[in-house]
Motif scaffolding. Structure first.
Motif, PDB file in Angstrom:
ATOM      1  N   ARG A 164      -8.890  -2.271  -0.285  1.00  7.34           N
ATOM      2  CA  ARG A 164      -7.490  -2.350   0.152  1.00  7.34           C
ATOM      3  C   ARG A 164      -6.559  -1.675  -0.855  1.00  7.34           C
ATOM      4  O   ARG A 164      -5.562  -1.051  -0.476  1.00  7.34           O
ATOM      5  CB  ARG A 164      -7.101  -3.815   0.361  1.00  7.34           C
ATOM      6  N   GLU A 223       0.804   4.081  -2.926  1.00  2.00           N
ATOM      7  CA  GLU A 223       0.617   5.516  -2.691  1.00  2.00           C
ATOM      8  C   GLU A 223       1.595   6.337  -3.526  1.00  2.00           C
ATOM      9  O   GLU A 223       1.215   7.333  -4.155  1.00  2.00           O
ATOM     10  CB  GLU A 223       0.797   5.817  -1.205  1.00  2.00           C
ATOM     11  N   GLN A 269      -6.971   2.237  -0.417  1.00  3.50           N
ATOM     12  CA  GLN A 269      -6.947   2.742   0.964  1.00  3.50           C
ATOM     13  C   GLN A 269      -5.975   3.891   1.154  1.00  3.50           C
ATOM     14  O   GLN A 269      -6.262   4.851   1.870  1.00  3.50           O
ATOM     15  CB  GLN A 269      -6.620   1.598   1.923  1.00  3.50           C
ATOM     16  N   THR A 270      -4.807   3.826   0.524  1.00  3.91           N
ATOM     17  CA  THR A 270      -3.797   4.889   0.700  1.00  3.91           C
ATOM     18  C   THR A 270      -3.703   5.813  -0.513  1.00  3.91           C
ATOM     19  O   THR A 270      -2.804   6.652  -0.587  1.00  3.91           O
ATOM     20  CB  THR A 270      -2.413   4.265   0.960  1.00  3.91           C
ATOM     21  N   GLN A 276       0.836  -1.204   0.000  1.00  2.32           N
ATOM     22  CA  GLN A 276       0.000   0.000   0.000  1.00  2.32           C
ATOM     23  C   GLN A 276       0.872   1.256   0.000  1.00  2.32           C
ATOM     24  O   GLN A 276       0.524   2.258  -0.636  1.00  2.32           O
ATOM     25  CB  GLN A 276      -0.933  -0.002   1.208  1.00  2.32           C
TER      26      GLN A 276
END
Length: 338
Positions: free
Chosen positions: A317, A286, A320-321, A282
């Motif tokens: 998931r 990002e 998410q970032t 993740q």
């Protein structure tokens, strides 16, 4: 290539009439069969100015049920269309299954015009034609039938037709200064058209050259070709349907299990390993998303799978970032009847 084509080909009116009496009922019957098979059809007309594209389209649609086709005349893109990728406005004009869309000029027009006028170099032209080939290949692989006609006339014939149009007050407006410029630059347009045909004549979208000096000959050749292609497509579809009429048990016996049967569904990770890997990936996602946004790279990620297979959780998931201003989640339902 184009300069070697015999443009003097003719057909007598009586001969054309006899042929039309055979072709028109065939075309009418075949058109009614196409919707039953659910096949979408695109018929493209390209060619020199005053080569008779509009006239030939009118001749083609006469035997057809008007509820089953639509004709598009492609002009310069609108302001909204110009803000989208080049092929966007043609994607929006794709026919539904069982429908026929006929194009008076097409996705080729702008490229040929720019090439003839010296506004596009060879490398950019090559890229454009590659995009068009991808466009046509994707459509035909999805079941689209594409038929392409190029109407060819000589410089002398084009000039003659311009003069005839200018001689009548009601048609004089149809000939512009640009038309006369194209006639003067006929050789450049010939080269551009020849390049177009050479680059995009494929098994999934071949060109048919129409010697368009004589109206009867051009009409007969176009209708004959459409009848031939429709008939061949329907025959091939029927043959494939018979060949593919195997039960699931027979299919597995002959070809073995499907690729999904070979997937190992017992694989797993411990929660500790899963959380560690998820955090690492993740964080990487990002950074990658930020770079993708900075470089304005468009990305589409597709999720398919069984109901309750975990698609929604996987998407959560993944995003998410990520910066929510830089992505959109689009749920796609099953297509409706329209």
């Amino acid at each position: 290539m184009l300069e070697k084509i015999d443009l003097s080909k003719k057909m007598s009116k009586n001969e054309c009439k006899d042929l039309m009496e055979r072709l028109t009922p065939q075309l009418s019957l075949l058109q009614r069969e196409m919707p039953k098979r659910g096949v979408p059809v695109m018929i493209v007309f390209e060619g020199f100015g005053s080569s008779g594209k509009g006239t030939m389209i009118n001749e083609l649609i006469q035997p057809m049920d008007p509820r089953g086709f639509k004709v598009f005349t492609i002009q310069r893109p609108t302001r909204e269309e110009a803000m989208h990728p080049y092929l966007w406005r043609f994607w929006t004009k794709l026919p539904e299954n069982g429908r026929i869309h006929i194009f008076d000029r097409s996705w080729y027009t702008k490229i040929v015009e720019d090439r003839a006028e010296g506004r596009r170099n060879r490398e950019k032209t090559e890229n454009c034609y590659n995009n068009i080939l991808d466009f046509e290949k994707e459509l035909t692989q999805s079941g689209m039938l594409i038929i392409k006609f190029f109407l060819h006339i000589s410089r002398k014939e084009q000039k003659k037709r311009f003069k005839v149009l200018e001689s009548a007050e009601e048609t004089r407006w149809r000939v512009t200064e640009d038309d006369w410029k194209h006639n003067r630059d006929y050789d450049e347009w010939l080269k551009a058209f020849e390049e177009m045909i050479q680059k995009t004549d494929t098994d999934f979208g071949s060109w048919t050259i129409i010697e368009a000096t004589d109206r009867e000959y051009a009409k007969a050749k176009i209708l004959s070709k459409v009848v031939e292609i429709f008939g061949a497509w329907l025959s091939e579809a029927e043959r494939k349907a018979k060949a593919e009429a195997l039960s699931e048990e027979e299919t597995q016996k002959i070809f073995g299990a499907s690729v999904l049967d070979a997937v190992d569904l017992s694989r797993s990770l411990s929660k500790t390993v899963y959380k560690k890997k998820l955090k690492e990936l993740q964080g990487r996602m990002e950074l990658l998303h930020s770079e993708i946004y900075r470089q304005r790279i468009p990305v589409v990620i597709g999720f398919e799978g069984w109901d309750a297979g975990g698609k929604g959780g996987a998407i959560r998931r993944l995003t998410q970032t990520m910066d929510p201003r830089g992505y959109e989640v689009v749920p796609t339902a099953a297509p409706n009847d329209f």
